[in-house]
Design a protein around this motif. Structure first.
Motif, mmCIF file in Angstrom:
data_model
loop_
_atom_site.group_PDB
_atom_site.id
_atom_site.type_symbol
_atom_site.label_atom_id
_atom_site.label_comp_id
_atom_site.label_asym_id
_atom_site.label_seq_id
_atom_site.Cartn_x
_atom_site.Cartn_y
_atom_site.Cartn_z
ATOM 1 N N LYS A 1 0.831 -1.202 0.000
ATOM 2 C CA LYS A 1 0.000 0.000 0.000
ATOM 3 C C LYS A 1 0.869 1.257 0.000
ATOM 4 O O LYS A 1 0.564 2.243 -0.679
ATOM 5 C CB LYS A 1 -0.954 -0.008 1.194
ATOM 6 C CG LYS A 1 -2.106 -0.996 1.031
ATOM 7 C CD LYS A 1 -3.119 -0.870 2.130
ATOM 8 C CE LYS A 1 -4.361 -1.693 1.789
ATOM 9 N NZ LYS A 1 -4.065 -3.104 1.521
ATOM 10 N N LEU A 2 1.943 1.237 0.755
ATOM 11 C CA LEU A 2 2.842 2.383 0.774
ATOM 12 C C LEU A 2 3.575 2.526 -0.559
ATOM 13 O O LEU A 2 3.789 3.641 -1.041
ATOM 14 C CB LEU A 2 3.841 2.254 1.917
ATOM 15 C CG LEU A 2 3.233 2.404 3.322
ATOM 16 C CD1 LEU A 2 4.267 2.075 4.389
ATOM 17 C CD2 LEU A 2 2.692 3.815 3.536
ATOM 18 N N LEU A 3 3.921 1.399 -1.168
ATOM 19 C CA LEU A 3 4.549 1.448 -2.488
ATOM 20 C C LEU A 3 3.613 2.083 -3.512
ATOM 21 O O LEU A 3 4.045 2.841 -4.383
ATOM 22 C CB LEU A 3 4.924 0.034 -2.945
ATOM 23 C CG LEU A 3 6.283 -0.498 -2.496
ATOM 24 C CD1 LEU A 3 6.432 -1.962 -2.885
ATOM 25 C CD2 LEU A 3 7.399 0.318 -3.111
ATOM 26 N N GLY A 4 2.326 1.768 -3.403
ATOM 27 C CA GLY A 4 1.350 2.354 -4.308
ATOM 28 C C GLY A 4 1.311 3.863 -4.188
ATOM 29 O O GLY A 4 1.247 4.587 -5.194
ATOM 30 N N LEU A 5 1.365 4.362 -2.950
ATOM 31 C CA LEU A 5 1.380 5.806 -2.735
ATOM 32 C C LEU A 5 2.662 6.437 -3.292
ATOM 33 O O LEU A 5 2.623 7.474 -3.960
ATOM 34 C CB LEU A 5 1.266 6.124 -1.251
ATOM 35 C CG LEU A 5 -0.111 6.001 -0.599
ATOM 36 C CD1 LEU A 5 -0.011 6.291 0.892
ATOM 37 C CD2 LEU A 5 -1.109 6.941 -1.250
ATOM 38 N N ILE A 6 3.791 5.807 -3.027
ATOM 39 C CA ILE A 6 5.067 6.329 -3.507
ATOM 40 C C ILE A 6 5.077 6.398 -5.030
ATOM 41 O O ILE A 6 5.493 7.400 -5.623
ATOM 42 C CB ILE A 6 6.235 5.464 -2.988
ATOM 43 C CG1 ILE A 6 6.417 5.674 -1.475
ATOM 44 C CG2 ILE A 6 7.539 5.816 -3.724
ATOM 45 C CD1 ILE A 6 7.424 4.744 -0.845
ATOM 46 N N ASN A 7 4.585 5.350 -5.689
ATOM 47 C CA ASN A 7 4.573 5.333 -7.154
ATOM 48 C C ASN A 7 3.654 6.409 -7.717
ATOM 49 O O ASN A 7 3.984 7.070 -8.709
ATOM 50 C CB ASN A 7 4.158 3.955 -7.663
ATOM 51 C CG ASN A 7 5.227 2.908 -7.440
ATOM 52 O OD1 ASN A 7 6.415 3.230 -7.381
ATOM 53 N ND2 ASN A 7 4.830 1.655 -7.312
ATOM 54 N N THR A 8 2.498 6.595 -7.093
ATOM 55 C CA THR A 8 1.570 7.624 -7.570
ATOM 56 C C THR A 8 2.146 9.013 -7.374
ATOM 57 O O THR A 8 2.118 9.855 -8.277
ATOM 58 C CB THR A 8 0.220 7.517 -6.838
ATOM 59 O OG1 THR A 8 -0.372 6.240 -7.107
ATOM 60 C CG2 THR A 8 -0.739 8.612 -7.308
ATOM 61 N N PHE A 9 2.689 9.272 -6.188
ATOM 62 C CA PHE A 9 3.248 10.595 -5.910
ATOM 63 C C PHE A 9 4.484 10.868 -6.764
ATOM 64 O O PHE A 9 4.821 12.025 -7.023
ATOM 65 C CB PHE A 9 3.604 10.722 -4.432
ATOM 66 C CG PHE A 9 2.403 10.755 -3.515
ATOM 67 C CD1 PHE A 9 1.109 10.685 -4.013
ATOM 68 C CD2 PHE A 9 2.561 10.839 -2.151
ATOM 69 C CE1 PHE A 9 0.007 10.713 -3.177
ATOM 70 C CE2 PHE A 9 1.463 10.874 -1.294
ATOM 71 C CZ PHE A 9 0.185 10.805 -1.816
ATOM 72 N N SER A 10 5.162 9.805 -7.208
ATOM 73 C CA SER A 10 6.358 9.980 -8.040
ATOM 74 C C SER A 10 6.028 10.622 -9.377
ATOM 75 O O SER A 10 6.890 11.228 -10.021
ATOM 76 C CB SER A 10 7.049 8.629 -8.270
ATOM 77 O OG SER A 10 7.581 8.115 -7.065
ATOM 78 N N ASP A 11 4.795 10.472 -9.817
ATOM 79 C CA ASP A 11 4.383 11.020 -11.110
ATOM 80 C C ASP A 11 3.926 12.473 -11.013
ATOM 81 O O ASP A 11 3.375 13.019 -11.972
ATOM 82 C CB ASP A 11 3.255 10.172 -11.712
ATOM 83 C CG ASP A 11 3.736 8.783 -12.103
ATOM 84 O OD1 ASP A 11 4.937 8.632 -12.381
ATOM 85 O OD2 ASP A 11 2.916 7.851 -12.116
ATOM 86 N N THR A 12 4.089 13.088 -9.863
ATOM 87 C CA THR A 12 3.712 14.486 -9.691
ATOM 88 C C THR A 12 4.971 15.322 -9.468
ATOM 89 O O THR A 12 6.017 14.797 -9.091
ATOM 90 C CB THR A 12 2.777 14.665 -8.479
ATOM 91 O OG1 THR A 12 3.499 14.368 -7.267
ATOM 92 C CG2 THR A 12 1.580 13.736 -8.573
ATOM 93 N N SER A 13 4.849 16.621 -9.708
ATOM 94 C CA SER A 13 5.976 17.520 -9.481
ATOM 95 C C SER A 13 5.477 18.822 -8.895
ATOM 96 O O SER A 13 4.558 19.444 -9.433
ATOM 97 C CB SER A 13 6.736 17.796 -10.784
ATOM 98 O OG SER A 13 7.746 18.761 -10.576
ATOM 99 N N PHE A 14 6.084 19.232 -7.801
ATOM 100 C CA PHE A 14 5.745 20.509 -7.186
ATOM 101 C C PHE A 14 6.504 21.668 -7.827
ATOM 102 O O PHE A 14 6.111 22.819 -7.684
ATOM 103 C CB PHE A 14 6.045 20.476 -5.689
ATOM 104 C CG PHE A 14 5.048 19.688 -4.895
ATOM 105 C CD1 PHE A 14 3.844 20.253 -4.486
ATOM 106 C CD2 PHE A 14 5.296 18.370 -4.551
ATOM 107 C CE1 PHE A 14 2.916 19.531 -3.766
ATOM 108 C CE2 PHE A 14 4.377 17.633 -3.822
ATOM 109 C CZ PHE A 14 3.180 18.207 -3.429
ATOM 110 N N THR A 15 7.585 21.363 -8.521
ATOM 111 C CA THR A 15 8.424 22.428 -9.066
ATOM 112 C C THR A 15 8.323 22.555 -10.584
ATOM 113 O O THR A 15 8.777 23.538 -11.151
ATOM 114 C CB THR A 15 9.897 22.187 -8.692
ATOM 115 O OG1 THR A 15 10.283 20.876 -9.125
ATOM 116 C CG2 THR A 15 10.092 22.313 -7.190
#
Length: 232
Positions: free
Chosen positions: A172-186
């Motif tokens: 479940k944590l891996l799923g969150l990490i993978n999803t958040f990896s596709d976003t960029s704040f900068t």
């Protein structure tokens, strides 16, 4: 709805869909700490990487001032030059002078993403005493990152919630990490268009949206008393 609003809505929907998968395992009062902690880790890592890219450009620019420029001719080989660039990028003062949180290597998002998929027990790195540090769980890896960031940024000490206490499984944590990896704040982009949004504003928006969603999930009508750590 303008382009910036479209981007923020798409980001909200994407991140919340991933976060809401935890609802079956944790109530909102707890999983908000997991999700917001990961969002903050992604934000500080993105900001750190953005500063690194800026510094690398300045190190190579002969028209920059002498504080930054590293002449290639000062080194005997390209290998030595590249190594010098890497070492220069790890000087903490370059980040503090730009009000960017220092993110140690074990806390960088790239490290989290690469190490989280490894089998439990894998040697990740060696500590300062030369002892092997092994992967215990993904939640431990995240907590270690939070601890490292607190250790090197005094203003964050004691305010980043650890997540191991919630006993979430690795997948479940891996799923969150993978999803958040596709976003960029900068580097916010929508349909190939780079948007005029500041990373701090995106972080603030995401926190505000998530807190509202968590309040609804908890069955509350009032605001939740959590605010993002002050973005550096």
């Amino acid at each position: 709805m303008n382009t910036e609003q479209q981007f923020l809505k798409a980001l909200d929907d994407k991140l919340w869909k991933a976060a809401d998968k935890l609802r079956a395992n944790l109530d909102a009062a707890n999983y908000k700490h997991v999700v917001l902690g990961l969002i903050f880790l992604k934000y500080v890592s993105d900001a750190f990487e953005e500063r690194q890219e800026e510094l690398l450009t300045r190190f190579k620019n002969e028209n920059d001032d002498n504080i930054y420029y590293l002449p290639r001719e000062d080194f005997d080989s390209d290998e030595q030059y590249q190594q010098a660039l890497k070492e220069e990028l790890e000087i903490l003062d370059y980040y503090r002078e730009a009000n960017v949180f220092w993110v140690p290597k074990p806390a960088r998002w790239k490290t989290l993403k690469e190490k989280a998929v490894l089998p439990v027990g894998t040697v990740l790195w060696q500590d300062d005493a030369g002892h092997d540090v092994k992967l215990r769980s993904v939640s431990w890896l995240i907590d270690n990152a939070l601890e490292e960031i607190e250790k090197h940024n005094a203003k964050l000490k004691g305010i980043l919630n650890r997540i191991s206490q919630y006993q979430l499984d690795n997948d479940k944590l891996l799923g969150l990490i993978n999803t958040f990896s596709d976003t960029s704040f900068t580097k916010p982009v929508l349909d190939g268009e780079k948007l005029n949004l500041q990373s701090k504003d995106i972080l603030g928006h995401v926190y505000e949206y998530f807190l509202g969603q968590f309040a609804l999930a908890e069955g509350k009508q009032g605001a939740v008393s959590i605010t993002p750590p002050k973005a550096s």
